[in-house]
Design a protein around this motif. Structure first.
Motif, PDB file in Angstrom:
ATOM      1  N   LEU A  44      70.585  76.091 -41.085  1.00 26.60           N
ATOM      2  CA  LEU A  44      71.232  76.927 -42.093  1.00 26.60           C
ATOM      3  C   LEU A  44      70.270  77.238 -43.240  1.00 26.60           C
ATOM      4  O   LEU A  44      70.196  78.383 -43.711  1.00 26.60           O
ATOM      5  N   LEU A  45      69.525  76.246 -43.684  1.00 22.04           N
ATOM      6  CA  LEU A  45      68.561  76.466 -44.753  1.00 22.04           C
ATOM      7  C   LEU A  45      67.463  77.432 -44.304  1.00 22.04           C
ATOM      8  O   LEU A  45      67.071  78.338 -45.055  1.00 22.04           O
ATOM      9  N   GLU A  46      66.985  77.247 -43.100  1.00 18.28           N
ATOM     10  CA  GLU A  46      65.902  78.102 -42.615  1.00 18.28           C
ATOM     11  C   GLU A  46      66.368  79.540 -42.410  1.00 18.28           C
ATOM     12  O   GLU A  46      65.600  80.484 -42.638  1.00 18.28           O
ATOM     13  N   ARG A  47      67.615  79.733 -41.998  1.00 20.22           N
ATOM     14  CA  ARG A  47      68.134  81.098 -41.847  1.00 20.22           C
ATOM     15  C   ARG A  47      68.242  81.805 -43.194  1.00 20.22           C
ATOM     16  O   ARG A  47      68.168  83.029 -43.267  1.00 20.22           O
ATOM     17  N   ASN A  48      68.412  81.046 -44.250  1.00 21.13           N
ATOM     18  CA  ASN A  48      68.566  81.613 -45.593  1.00 21.13           C
ATOM     19  C   ASN A  48      67.283  81.515 -46.413  1.00 21.13           C
ATOM     20  O   ASN A  48      67.326  81.591 -47.649  1.00 21.13           O
ATOM     21  N   PHE A  49      66.168  81.365 -45.727  1.00 13.23           N
ATOM     22  CA  PHE A  49      64.877  81.240 -46.401  1.00 13.23           C
ATOM     23  C   PHE A  49      64.610  82.419 -47.339  1.00 13.23           C
ATOM     24  O   PHE A  49      64.231  82.241 -48.504  1.00 13.23           O
ATOM     25  N   GLN A  50      64.794  83.630 -46.857  1.00 13.98           N
ATOM     26  CA  GLN A  50      64.505  84.807 -47.665  1.00 13.98           C
ATOM     27  C   GLN A  50      65.412  84.892 -48.896  1.00 13.98           C
ATOM     28  O   GLN A  50      64.982  85.302 -49.979  1.00 13.98           O
ATOM     29  N   THR A  51      66.649  84.500 -48.755  1.00 19.24           N
ATOM     30  CA  THR A  51      67.582  84.515 -49.885  1.00 19.24           C
ATOM     31  C   THR A  51      67.108  83.589 -50.996  1.00 19.24           C
ATOM     32  O   THR A  51      67.074  83.959 -52.182  1.00 19.24           O
ATOM     33  N   ILE A  52      66.742  82.364 -50.620  1.00 16.33           N
ATOM     34  CA  ILE A  52      66.283  81.383 -51.609  1.00 16.33           C
ATOM     35  C   ILE A  52      64.967  81.831 -52.227  1.00 16.33           C
ATOM     36  O   ILE A  52      64.758  81.715 -53.448  1.00 16.33           O
ATOM     37  N   LEU A  53      64.078  82.366 -51.400  1.00 16.93           N
ATOM     38  CA  LEU A  53      62.780  82.818 -51.897  1.00 16.93           C
ATOM     39  C   LEU A  53      62.942  83.949 -52.915  1.00 16.93           C
ATOM     40  O   LEU A  53      62.281  83.956 -53.961  1.00 16.93           O
ATOM     41  N   CYS A  54      63.827  84.900 -52.637  1.00 13.04           N
ATOM     42  CA  CYS A  54      64.036  86.028 -53.561  1.00 13.04           C
ATOM     43  C   CYS A  54      64.567  85.534 -54.905  1.00 13.04           C
ATOM     44  O   CYS A  54      64.124  86.019 -55.964  1.00 13.04           O
ATOM     45  N   GLU A  55      65.490  84.599 -54.882  1.00 10.19           N
ATOM     46  CA  GLU A  55      66.019  84.100 -56.146  1.00 10.19           C
ATOM     47  C   GLU A  55      64.955  83.305 -56.904  1.00 10.19           C
ATOM     48  O   GLU A  55      64.903  83.365 -58.146  1.00 10.19           O
ATOM     49  N   PHE A  56      64.100  82.572 -56.186  1.00  8.01           N
ATOM     50  CA  PHE A  56      62.998  81.892 -56.865  1.00  8.01           C
ATOM     51  C   PHE A  56      62.047  82.893 -57.516  1.00  8.01           C
ATOM     52  O   PHE A  56      61.629  82.713 -58.671  1.00  8.01           O
ATOM     53  N   GLU A  57      61.675  83.931 -56.795  1.00  5.98           N
ATOM     54  CA  GLU A  57      60.723  84.908 -57.347  1.00  5.98           C
ATOM     55  C   GLU A  57      61.264  85.583 -58.597  1.00  5.98           C
ATOM     56  O   GLU A  57      60.519  85.870 -59.538  1.00  5.98           O
ATOM     57  N   THR A  58      62.562  85.819 -58.631  1.00  8.58           N
ATOM     58  CA  THR A  58      63.171  86.373 -59.845  1.00  8.58           C
ATOM     59  C   THR A  58      63.052  85.394 -61.009  1.00  8.58           C
ATOM     60  O   THR A  58      62.744  85.786 -62.142  1.00  8.58           O
ATOM     61  N   LEU A  59      63.296  84.112 -60.720  1.00  9.25           N
ATOM     62  CA  LEU A  59      63.166  83.088 -61.756  1.00  9.25           C
ATOM     63  C   LEU A  59      61.727  82.960 -62.239  1.00  9.25           C
ATOM     64  O   LEU A  59      61.461  82.816 -63.436  1.00  9.25           O
ATOM     65  N   TYR A  60      60.792  83.014 -61.309  1.00 10.81           N
ATOM     66  CA  TYR A  60      59.398  82.706 -61.622  1.00 10.81           C
ATOM     67  C   TYR A  60      58.749  83.800 -62.472  1.00 10.81           C
ATOM     68  O   TYR A  60      57.710  83.564 -63.091  1.00 10.81           O
ATOM     69  N   LYS A  61      59.357  84.966 -62.525  1.00 16.21           N
ATOM     70  CA  LYS A  61      58.809  86.027 -63.361  1.00 16.21           C
ATOM     71  C   LYS A  61      58.816  85.635 -64.834  1.00 16.21           C
ATOM     72  O   LYS A  61      58.020  86.147 -65.628  1.00 16.21           O
ATOM     73  N   ALA A  62      59.688  84.698 -65.189  1.00 19.35           N
ATOM     74  CA  ALA A  62      59.766  84.265 -66.584  1.00 19.35           C
ATOM     75  C   ALA A  62      58.542  83.464 -67.005  1.00 19.35           C
ATOM     76  O   ALA A  62      58.325  83.230 -68.197  1.00 19.35           O
ATOM     77  N   PHE A  63      57.731  83.021 -66.029  1.00 21.26           N
ATOM     78  CA  PHE A  63      56.526  82.263 -66.347  1.00 21.26           C
ATOM     79  C   PHE A  63      55.387  83.174 -66.811  1.00 21.26           C
ATOM     80  O   PHE A  63      54.285  82.710 -67.042  1.00 21.26           O
TER      81      PHE A  63
END
Length: 367
Positions: free
Chosen positions: A188-207
């Motif tokens: 389940l986690l691996e199937r949602n890899f892209q979802t988690i990655l996209c939300e991380f990239e949005t967060l990481y822009k604040a750095f």
């Protein structure tokens, strides 16, 4: 004196006669009603006769079952059911319990996760007794044994595996676990890899600016920088962070073995910048296995558990027992960027369902 029926009056004679169809319908209705009463009378008579035919043993058995049923209803009614909390309710509860900037600040000196004191075993045993009173001692032998001899277990463990808070005896020990150990959650986690990655990239822009963004926590390391963004920290939801990663947070609710109701459960995004080394350390307990889903995995990054090195891979889960001595490092070039994993704590596969429920009660946040 003789009673003589009176003849009908003129007004009676003038009364309109009922039509033949109406009379027929009334008769049919009366016949149906009569048959219904006959059926009900026969049913009651049959029930009474059956009751008379029962012997004393059967009556006693029925009475005992009835008493047990009433007792069970009373026992269940005394318990306050644990409602399934909505996301908003869970967030409001966490805000009231001192969650700030993505980190749980413990407000109780009695917290079994954060405080090491001489009365810890007595506190755990008291919690176990409270659980047994409400539910059952059945299946609690291993937990009871672990609490009774916790001091001996923690002090006599080899240095390669030495949990800091609680050790459950008789669990298979190995630094790493295969993906099939918790197959459903891994897939389940691996199937949602892209979802988690996209939300991380949005967060990481604040750095992009130099200050530490809101919701992130900087951890102490011998060198480099290690940042974490918690969705669940020590069994408690971090409301502000969950709102910023709603799809990832909802995904946690679909995991079958995620530890979400006690202080040993965490879920976060973990970021290592190039040149970072995490000091060797032990996790708090062996009842869980830690899952790392690789989001960004540059070269020259390794996780070492119990002396065995492993590398992360993007979109793949890595399972390990963090009660073993472990460390991680990122020795890649600065231009390769950070190593990023989504970390979530899952139950050890050999912890039974009854034990999980008891451990959730014993180690509930704030207990």
């Amino acid at each position: 004196m003789v009673w003589v029926p009176l003849s009908p009056t003129s007004s009676d004679r003038r009364a309109p006669l009922r039509s033949p169809s109406t009379t027929t319908m009334s008769l049919e209705w009366l016949m149906d009603w009569s048959w219904s009463l006959d059926g009900l009378r026969d049913f009651i008579a049959t029930g009474i006769q059956s009751f008379r035919d029962c012997d004393a043993t059967a009556l006693v058995a029925v009475a005992c079952l009835l008493v047990l049923f009433v007792w069970y209803c009373y026992h269940v009614g005394r318990e306050q059911p644990r409602a399934y909390a909505t996301v908003n309710a869970l967030m409001q509860s966490a805000e009231a319990n001192g969650v700030q900037n993505g980190f749980v600040y413990c407000q109780s000196p009695e917290c079994v996760r954060c405080s090491h004191h001489d009365g810890l075993n007595q506190k755990l045993y008291h919690n176990l007794q409270e659980y047994a009173k409400r539910y059952s001692w059945s299946g609690m032998g291993r937990i009871h044994k672990g609490i009774r001899e916790q001091g001996r277990y923690l002090n006599s463990r080899p240095s390669i595996q030495k949990p800091e808070v609680f050790f459950l005896p008789d669990l298979p020990t190995t630094p790493y676990f295969s993906r099939d150990t918790q197959k459903h959650d891994v897939e389940l986690l691996e199937r949602n890899f892209q979802t988690i990655l996209c939300e991380f990239e949005t967060l990481y822009k604040a750095f992009s600016n130099c200050s530490l963004p809101q919701g992130w926590k900087m951890n102490s390391t011998p060198s480099g920088e290690w940042f974490t963004f918690y969705l669940v920290n020590q069994g408690m939801c971090v409301p502000r962070n969950c709102r910023r990663c709603p799809r990832t947070y909802r995904l946690l609710g679909s995991l079958r073995t995620c530890i979400g109701n006690n202080v040993f459960g965490n879920a976060c995004i973990s970021v290592l910048s190039p040149g970072t080394v995490i000091a060797e350390h032990y996790g708090p307990t062996n009842i869980r296995i830690r899952c790392h889903l690789g989001l960004k995995t540059p070269s020259n990054c390794e996780l070492v558990v119990g002396g065995e090195p492993q590398c992360w891979a993007e979109g793949r889960c890595l399972l390990f027992d963090d009660s073993f001595l472990h460390t991680a490092f990122h020795e890649g070039a600065p231009e390769e960027g950070p190593r990023v994993v989504f970390m979530v704590d899952l139950w050890h596969p050999n912890v039974a369902a009854a034990e999980r429920q008891a451990l959730d009660f014993i180690f509930a946040p704030g207990r």
